[in-house]
Scaffold this active site. Sequence first.
Site, PDB file in Angstrom:
ATOM      1  N   CYS A   2       0.820  -1.209   0.000  1.00 35.92           N
ATOM      2  CA  CYS A   2       0.000   0.000   0.000  1.00 35.92           C
ATOM      3  C   CYS A   2       0.857   1.263   0.000  1.00 35.92           C
ATOM      4  O   CYS A   2       1.972   1.275   0.506  1.00 35.92           O
ATOM      5  CB  CYS A   2      -0.877   0.041   1.242  1.00 35.92           C
ATOM      6  SG  CYS A   2      -1.840  -1.443   1.447  1.00 35.92           S
ATOM      7  N   ARG A  27       4.970   0.091  -6.080  1.00 34.89           N
ATOM      8  CA  ARG A  27       4.955  -0.700  -4.845  1.00 34.89           C
ATOM      9  C   ARG A  27       4.036  -1.901  -4.944  1.00 34.89           C
ATOM     10  O   ARG A  27       4.100  -2.792  -4.105  1.00 34.89           O
ATOM     11  CB  ARG A  27       4.495   0.182  -3.666  1.00 34.89           C
ATOM     12  CG  ARG A  27       5.465   1.300  -3.340  1.00 34.89           C
ATOM     13  CD  ARG A  27       4.809   2.331  -2.436  1.00 34.89           C
ATOM     14  NE  ARG A  27       4.523   1.788  -1.131  1.00 34.89           N
ATOM     15  CZ  ARG A  27       5.318   1.920  -0.072  1.00 34.89           C
ATOM     16  NH1 ARG A  27       6.452   2.566  -0.190  1.00 34.89           N
ATOM     17  NH2 ARG A  27       4.988   1.414   1.078  1.00 34.89           N
ATOM     18  N   TRP A  75      -3.058  -2.950  -1.413  1.00 39.72           N
ATOM     19  CA  TRP A  75      -2.674  -4.324  -1.751  1.00 39.72           C
ATOM     20  C   TRP A  75      -3.375  -5.185  -0.706  1.00 39.72           C
ATOM     21  O   TRP A  75      -3.052  -5.115   0.474  1.00 39.72           O
ATOM     22  CB  TRP A  75      -1.162  -4.478  -1.671  1.00 39.72           C
ATOM     23  CG  TRP A  75      -0.646  -5.747  -2.221  1.00 39.72           C
ATOM     24  CD1 TRP A  75      -0.492  -6.072  -3.541  1.00 39.72           C
ATOM     25  CD2 TRP A  75      -0.169  -6.882  -1.476  1.00 39.72           C
ATOM     26  NE1 TRP A  75       0.043  -7.321  -3.655  1.00 39.72           N
ATOM     27  CE2 TRP A  75       0.241  -7.848  -2.411  1.00 39.72           C
ATOM     28  CE3 TRP A  75      -0.066  -7.180  -0.119  1.00 39.72           C
ATOM     29  CZ2 TRP A  75       0.750  -9.079  -2.039  1.00 39.72           C
ATOM     30  CZ3 TRP A  75       0.439  -8.398   0.264  1.00 39.72           C
ATOM     31  CH2 TRP A  75       0.845  -9.342  -0.701  1.00 39.72           C
ATOM     32  N   ASN A 101      -1.787   2.495   5.866  1.00 42.88           N
ATOM     33  CA  ASN A 101      -0.831   1.447   5.486  1.00 42.88           C
ATOM     34  C   ASN A 101      -0.541   0.627   6.727  1.00 42.88           C
ATOM     35  O   ASN A 101      -0.341   1.201   7.793  1.00 42.88           O
ATOM     36  CB  ASN A 101       0.516   2.065   5.082  1.00 42.88           C
ATOM     37  CG  ASN A 101       0.560   2.428   3.641  1.00 42.88           C
ATOM     38  OD1 ASN A 101      -0.433   2.305   2.955  1.00 42.88           O
ATOM     39  ND2 ASN A 101       1.719   2.878   3.198  1.00 42.88           N
ATOM     40  N   GLY A 102      -0.429  -0.687   6.572  1.00 43.81           N
ATOM     41  CA  GLY A 102      -0.073  -1.517   7.721  1.00 43.81           C
ATOM     42  C   GLY A 102      -1.211  -2.465   8.057  1.00 43.81           C
ATOM     43  O   GLY A 102      -2.118  -2.688   7.234  1.00 43.81           O
ATOM     44  N   GLU A 481      19.265 -16.808  -7.435  1.00 42.11           N
ATOM     45  CA  GLU A 481      18.729 -15.499  -7.818  1.00 42.11           C
ATOM     46  C   GLU A 481      18.338 -15.473  -9.304  1.00 42.11           C
ATOM     47  O   GLU A 481      17.324 -14.887  -9.677  1.00 42.11           O
ATOM     48  CB  GLU A 481      19.763 -14.409  -7.487  1.00 42.11           C
ATOM     49  CG  GLU A 481      19.442 -13.016  -7.971  1.00 42.11           C
ATOM     50  CD  GLU A 481      18.161 -12.399  -7.391  1.00 42.11           C
ATOM     51  OE1 GLU A 481      17.509 -13.040  -6.546  1.00 42.11           O
ATOM     52  OE2 GLU A 481      17.816 -11.293  -7.825  1.00 42.11           O
ATOM     53  N   LYS A 485      14.617 -14.500 -10.571  1.00 42.08           N
ATOM     54  CA  LYS A 485      14.364 -13.405 -11.523  1.00 42.08           C
ATOM     55  C   LYS A 485      13.503 -13.897 -12.676  1.00 42.08           C
ATOM     56  O   LYS A 485      12.531 -13.258 -13.052  1.00 42.08           O
ATOM     57  CB  LYS A 485      15.677 -12.864 -12.117  1.00 42.08           C
ATOM     58  CG  LYS A 485      16.479 -11.918 -11.330  1.00 42.08           C
ATOM     59  CD  LYS A 485      15.914 -10.549 -11.080  1.00 42.08           C
ATOM     60  CE  LYS A 485      14.990 -10.524  -9.915  1.00 42.08           C
ATOM     61  NZ  LYS A 485      15.428 -10.349  -8.609  1.00 42.08           N
ATOM     62  N   GLU A 488       9.765 -14.870 -11.553  1.00 37.55           N
ATOM     63  CA  GLU A 488       8.869 -13.828 -11.055  1.00 37.55           C
ATOM     64  C   GLU A 488       8.439 -12.850 -12.133  1.00 37.55           C
ATOM     65  O   GLU A 488       7.355 -12.270 -12.035  1.00 37.55           O
ATOM     66  CB  GLU A 488       9.480 -13.079  -9.861  1.00 37.55           C
ATOM     67  CG  GLU A 488      10.674 -12.232 -10.187  1.00 37.55           C
ATOM     68  CD  GLU A 488      11.266 -11.544  -8.970  1.00 37.55           C
ATOM     69  OE1 GLU A 488      10.552 -11.340  -7.984  1.00 37.55           O
ATOM     70  OE2 GLU A 488      12.460 -11.210  -9.022  1.00 37.55           O
ATOM     71  N   HIS A 504      20.205 -36.747  -7.840  1.00 39.81           N
ATOM     72  CA  HIS A 504      19.486 -37.319  -6.706  1.00 39.81           C
ATOM     73  C   HIS A 504      17.975 -37.160  -6.837  1.00 39.81           C
ATOM     74  O   HIS A 504      17.264 -37.225  -5.839  1.00 39.81           O
ATOM     75  CB  HIS A 504      20.016 -36.712  -5.402  1.00 39.81           C
ATOM     76  CG  HIS A 504      21.462 -37.007  -5.202  1.00 39.81           C
ATOM     77  ND1 HIS A 504      21.913 -38.228  -4.771  1.00 39.81           N
ATOM     78  CD2 HIS A 504      22.568 -36.264  -5.453  1.00 39.81           C
ATOM     79  CE1 HIS A 504      23.240 -38.209  -4.733  1.00 39.81           C
ATOM     80  NE2 HIS A 504      23.659 -37.032  -5.142  1.00 39.81           N
ATOM     81  N   LYS A 603       6.278  -4.661  -4.121  1.00 41.17           N
ATOM     82  CA  LYS A 603       7.675  -4.257  -3.976  1.00 41.17           C
ATOM     83  C   LYS A 603       8.148  -4.399  -2.540  1.00 41.17           C
ATOM     84  O   LYS A 603       9.270  -4.795  -2.280  1.00 41.17           O
ATOM     85  CB  LYS A 603       7.836  -2.807  -4.433  1.00 41.17           C
ATOM     86  CG  LYS A 603       9.252  -2.260  -4.325  1.00 41.17           C
ATOM     87  CD  LYS A 603      10.164  -2.945  -5.321  1.00 41.17           C
ATOM     88  CE  LYS A 603      11.600  -2.491  -5.238  1.00 41.17           C
ATOM     89  NZ  LYS A 603      12.490  -3.480  -5.885  1.00 41.17           N
TER      90      LYS A 603
HETATM   91  C1  F6R Z   1      12.598 -10.251  -5.885  1.00 38.43           C
HETATM   92  C2  F6R Z   1      12.438  -9.287  -4.811  1.00 38.43           C
HETATM   93  C3  F6R Z   1      12.022  -9.798  -3.482  1.00 38.43           C
HETATM   94  C4  F6R Z   1      12.711  -8.998  -2.363  1.00 38.43           C
HETATM   95  C5  F6R Z   1      12.164  -9.436  -0.995  1.00 38.43           C
HETATM   96  C6  F6R Z   1      12.828  -8.700   0.129  1.00 38.43           C
HETATM   97  O1  F6R Z   1      13.025  -9.641  -7.069  1.00 38.43           O
HETATM   98  O2  F6R Z   1      12.606  -8.114  -4.996  1.00 38.43           O
HETATM   99  O3  F6R Z   1      12.265 -11.167  -3.356  1.00 38.43           O
HETATM  100  O4  F6R Z   1      14.090  -9.220  -2.431  1.00 38.43           O
HETATM  101  O5  F6R Z   1      10.786  -9.194  -0.957  1.00 38.43           O
HETATM  102  O6  F6R Z   1      12.643  -7.320   0.025  1.00 38.43           O
HETATM  103  P1  F6R Z   1      13.563  -6.306   0.790  1.00 38.43           P
HETATM  104  O7  F6R Z   1      14.934  -6.409   0.221  1.00 38.43           O
HETATM  105  O8  F6R Z   1      12.941  -4.963   0.533  1.00 38.43           O
HETATM  106  O9  F6R Z   1      13.532  -6.694   2.238  1.00 38.43           O
END
Ligand code: F6R
Length: 608
Positions: A2, A27, A75, A101-102, A481, A485, A488, A504, A603
Amino acid sequence: MCGIVGFTGSQEAAPILLDGLKKLEYRGYDSAGIAVVDGAQINLSKVTGRIAGLCEKTQDGRAVPGVTGIGHTRWATHGAPSDTNAHPHLSNDGRFAVVHNGIIENYMSLREELTARGYRFESQTDTEVIVHLLEMYYAGDVRKAVIRTSARLRGSYALGVVCADAPDRLYVAREASPLIVGVGVGENFFASDVTALVAHTRSAIYLDDGEFAEISPEEICVFDVAGRPVQKKISRITWDIQAAEKSGYEHFMLKEIMEQPRAVKATIEPRIHGREIRLDDADWTAEDLKKIRSVVITACGSAYYAGCAGRYAIEQLLRIPVHVELASELRYADPIIDDATLVIVLSQSGETADTIAALRECQRRGAKALAIVNVVGSTIAKIADWVLYTWAGPEIAVATTKGYTTQVCLLYLFALYAAKRLGRIDDKQYNSLLDTVLSLPKLIQKTLDMNPGIPKLAAQYHSHEAVFFIGRNTDCAVCLEGALKLKEISYLHAEAYAAGELKHGTIALIDEHRLVVALCCNEKLMEKTMSNILEVKARGAEVLAVTFRENSKIVSLADEMVYVPKVPAILSAAVEIIPLQLFAYYVAKENGCDIDKPKNLAKSVTVE
Ligand code: F6R
């Protein structure tokens, strides 16, 4: 997650609120709304879906007149995405509107109480209790009503309130959720994120937990729970507006991938003076370092994978055990952590709920925590014992890129710094690794430049049913990673495997419909991974190998090659990940995906 905005001044509020909400779109959200005070009434407009829909519904704000208002991107947490559940929420008497928010943890009992007192609920949200509490506690003084309401709330909140009886005022409250007041001339703002403010002002007041503010066009009064005034510093927002926009790239993600040489430079260079690494901002004593018997790195998602990659440098240079733990697991794991454990918390946003909880749990057990964070003044930065900022600038794309590489680079710096201060590294090795660290921005740029063929590879492989990333040791960490990437943003099924582990079980899935991306950048283990390439080739998979040019043997094994510069294995992740980010980006583009805002993702994950 949010986002909230607020404006009061002499201009029409709605267009400013809509513009602020657009800046917060990155976000992640599923619905949006605004409330504007017009004389003695509050006008509301809400939509499920994109801000563009809200602009259409309000004729770009013209249909919601008034000079004071609040806005929200939601959200969903409590109740599905819908117009009714979207914020702002209105009190039954129409006098108050609230954005939040929250999460209000005790909303169920408050809802029961308020329902019993005759208040009518329209939505399924936790937030709606707030607006009815305001109505209940209001006796002519909005400040008092806001304070009394906040006293009843358990959980996290950044609140924005308007009241029809105070038509030129905004009221805000903060508890464990970011809230910034933007200071203008004859007009003032608030937002959950500076990106919504920078188009209007660079002067900001960062509220702390337990603080409130009453904001009029001419004045900002910050006060505490007793209503006593609190003196606050006005800070300068240094992020430039360009940095928060796409700079001509089709997507924020591509812009941020391309920005990595600069971002990594900003992370590393100011901390290296001559041949000395200074982490002054973390304010360590030699005693603090000597006490460390083990390191626990904790984070979520890509930040967790950054920990997996950085772990090798710390472990190998300091020769102390490093455990990398998912924050969502660590918080409930009854972890063996004490004052001889250094906890390193990684978070781009600094607001990830699980990471905050894990950090608090570790501190409760006596450990001191170093936070590696991008967002200045964020909750994790405030709670941790030491903070190192990555200084990567705002990251707008939901999928992190420069957030990840800068986190990895700070872990490298920490490893070298601590090894040197503790006398666990000789000068020769230190100088050689320091040279590599210093050249990382150039090496990342070189990697970007030497891979113009990635869009073609993406076109070739975008319709494969699944992609397996394999590698060993440091390469394996990068696979994690790389696979995240790809999955997602392109929605392709992607998995990372330690190359030696395939046999395995997972090798049962390998056939001609699968692509295997094999990372062969760890020189010591390259031959082993090459044997694994032969195994998957024998089962029909196509193989895309990532390696350095000097590794000529691999050319005859793989179907396609991607090259990266040769870097010592413990420092190679920040370079190796680059082609995998580009590959994910271009596959997602081939598949027509909403790259900057992948479905179901947010985000900043500020709820558990
Ligand atoms: C993936 C991504 C998420 C964040 C995770 C932690 O591309 O961005 O997996 O890495 O949500 O977020 P932060 O770093 O903000 O704690």
